[in-house]
Motif scaffolding. Sequence first.
Motif, PDB file in Angstrom:
ATOM      1  N   ALA A 190      10.193 -10.378  -5.669  1.00 40.71           N
ATOM      2  CA  ALA A 190       9.675  -9.325  -4.795  1.00 40.71           C
ATOM      3  C   ALA A 190       8.236  -8.978  -5.167  1.00 40.71           C
ATOM      4  O   ALA A 190       7.417  -8.652  -4.303  1.00 40.71           O
ATOM      5  N   GLN A 191       7.920  -9.072  -6.448  1.00 39.53           N
ATOM      6  CA  GLN A 191       6.568  -8.777  -6.912  1.00 39.53           C
ATOM      7  C   GLN A 191       5.586  -9.828  -6.416  1.00 39.53           C
ATOM      8  O   GLN A 191       4.523  -9.506  -5.881  1.00 39.53           O
ATOM      9  N   ASP A 192       5.940 -11.098  -6.569  1.00 36.92           N
ATOM     10  CA  ASP A 192       5.063 -12.167  -6.089  1.00 36.92           C
ATOM     11  C   ASP A 192       4.897 -12.121  -4.574  1.00 36.92           C
ATOM     12  O   ASP A 192       3.846 -12.518  -4.045  1.00 36.92           O
ATOM     13  N   ASN A 193       5.922 -11.644  -3.870  1.00 27.08           N
ATOM     14  CA  ASN A 193       5.848 -11.606  -2.408  1.00 27.08           C
ATOM     15  C   ASN A 193       4.773 -10.646  -1.904  1.00 27.08           C
ATOM     16  O   ASN A 193       4.259 -10.817  -0.796  1.00 27.08           O
ATOM     17  N   LEU A 194       4.411  -9.647  -2.715  1.00 27.77           N
ATOM     18  CA  LEU A 194       3.292  -8.787  -2.323  1.00 27.77           C
ATOM     19  C   LEU A 194       2.012  -9.604  -2.200  1.00 27.77           C
ATOM     20  O   LEU A 194       1.153  -9.309  -1.361  1.00 27.77           O
ATOM     21  N   GLY A 195       1.893 -10.631  -3.034  1.00 33.55           N
ATOM     22  CA  GLY A 195       0.707 -11.483  -3.000  1.00 33.55           C
ATOM     23  C   GLY A 195       0.614 -12.349  -1.764  1.00 33.55           C
ATOM     24  O   GLY A 195      -0.437 -12.955  -1.512  1.00 33.55           O
ATOM     25  N   LEU A 196       1.684 -12.416  -0.975  1.00 34.30           N
ATOM     26  CA  LEU A 196       1.647 -13.166   0.282  1.00 34.30           C
ATOM     27  C   LEU A 196       0.913 -12.407   1.370  1.00 34.30           C
ATOM     28  O   LEU A 196       0.567 -12.983   2.403  1.00 34.30           O
ATOM     29  N   ILE A 197       0.675 -11.111   1.141  1.00 35.38           N
ATOM     30  CA  ILE A 197      -0.020 -10.291   2.131  1.00 35.38           C
ATOM     31  C   ILE A 197      -1.525 -10.448   1.930  1.00 35.38           C
ATOM     32  O   ILE A 197      -2.038 -10.153   0.845  1.00 35.38           O
ATOM     33  N   PRO A 198      -2.263 -10.931   2.926  1.00 33.95           N
ATOM     34  CA  PRO A 198      -3.725 -11.082   2.765  1.00 33.95           C
ATOM     35  C   PRO A 198      -4.378  -9.737   2.460  1.00 33.95           C
ATOM     36  O   PRO A 198      -3.944  -8.688   2.953  1.00 33.95           O
ATOM     37  N   ALA A 199      -5.431  -9.775   1.646  1.00 40.56           N
ATOM     38  CA  ALA A 199      -6.109  -8.542   1.244  1.00 40.56           C
ATOM     39  C   ALA A 199      -6.633  -7.766   2.448  1.00 40.56           C
ATOM     40  O   ALA A 199      -6.684  -6.538   2.423  1.00 40.56           O
ATOM     41  N   ASN A 200      -7.003  -8.476   3.512  1.00 46.17           N
ATOM     42  CA  ASN A 200      -7.537  -7.807   4.703  1.00 46.17           C
ATOM     43  C   ASN A 200      -6.449  -7.441   5.708  1.00 46.17           C
ATOM     44  O   ASN A 200      -6.752  -7.036   6.833  1.00 46.17           O
ATOM     45  N   ALA A 201      -5.185  -7.604   5.310  1.00 50.30           N
ATOM     46  CA  ALA A 201      -4.087  -7.302   6.235  1.00 50.30           C
ATOM     47  C   ALA A 201      -3.023  -6.424   5.580  1.00 50.30           C
ATOM     48  O   ALA A 201      -1.876  -6.419   6.029  1.00 50.30           O
ATOM     49  N   MET A 202      -3.413  -5.675   4.544  1.00 53.00           N
ATOM     50  CA  MET A 202      -2.442  -4.783   3.921  1.00 53.00           C
ATOM     51  C   MET A 202      -1.941  -3.788   4.956  1.00 53.00           C
ATOM     52  O   MET A 202      -2.733  -3.186   5.689  1.00 53.00           O
TER      53      MET A 202
END
Length: 276
Positions: free
Chosen positions: A214-226
Motif C-alpha cells: 500500500a505504501q509503494d502504491n502511493l508512488g504510482l500517483i504522478p506528482a502532478n496528479a495528487m
Amino acid sequence: MRTEIIHEKQDLTYLSWSLIRSSSGTAGSFLKATSHLGDRKIYYKLSNYDSVNGIVGHECVNEIIADRLLTVLGIEHLHYQLIHADIQVNEQIIETYLCASEDFKQRGEDKVALDVYYELEHKPGETPLAFCIRNGWADHIYKMLVADFLLLNRDRHGANMEVLRNSRRKTIRLAPIFDHGLSLLFNCHDEASVSAFDVMQDRPIQCFVGSRSAQDNLGLIPANAMPRINRLNAQDRAIIMEGLDSILPQLWLDKIWEMIEGRWRYYEDFCNQRRA
C-alpha cells in the motif's frame, strides 16, 4: 437508509445467508444476504464467521469507520449502515452487528468486475492501472490508493472494483469505492494482538491495479496528479468514532485512530516531498 448505526436490536432472522470464502486467506468465512425494500435492493454482510465460534471478527465496524473517514476526506464511496440484529445461520440465532448498503447501480446499468472487464477490453501489454487511466478513471483510482493506504486495506482484488455500464445511454463508470472490511485491525481478536500491532508496518496486500505494498502504491500517483481531498484533523476522531464505544472495546478504537492518524501524517509528508 442513512442512519449510520442502529443500536436497537432488529429481528433479521428472515435473511438467507450465502457463504463467501475470504479471498485474502483469512480463516473463516464471510456471509452475505440481500433483501428488497420497495424498489431498493439492500445488501447485507457479516463480519468473519466461524461455524464453531460464531461471529469472530469486526469487519462490519471497519466498514462504518471507513465510510466516515472517506466522507471526511471527500472521497466518493459506498455508504454503509451498521445494524444491531438477531440473525439465523445454520438454525442458530446469533446476536451481532452487521452491515447494510444499497445497490449503487443506477436504473439501466449493469455491473461487471474490473478484472473481468480488463481481460475483455485491455490492449496488448497494457497494465490494469494504464487501462484505468486510458478509460478516464485516474483520479478515482488515485483516491482509492490513498484510501487503501490510510486504512491498510488488504483486499482490493479485481472484483472489489466494479465497472457500471448503461448500454442504452452508452455510459461507463467505475462504481463508488466499496468493501473495506479487511482493513485496519481486522485480524486482531485479543488485547495482546491489538497492543502489539504496528500501525505503520507495510503489510502485504492485494491490489489489482497496483503492487502488494500500500505504501509503494502511493508512488504510482504522478506528482502532478495528487488527488484533491480534504485534510484530516484531530477533531475528526469524534466524528469517525461516534457511537462505536459500545460496539468495539476502547483499546481497539484507540489503536485504530492511532493507525489512521499516523498513516495520514505519513501521507501528508509524502505529498510535501512530492511538491518540493
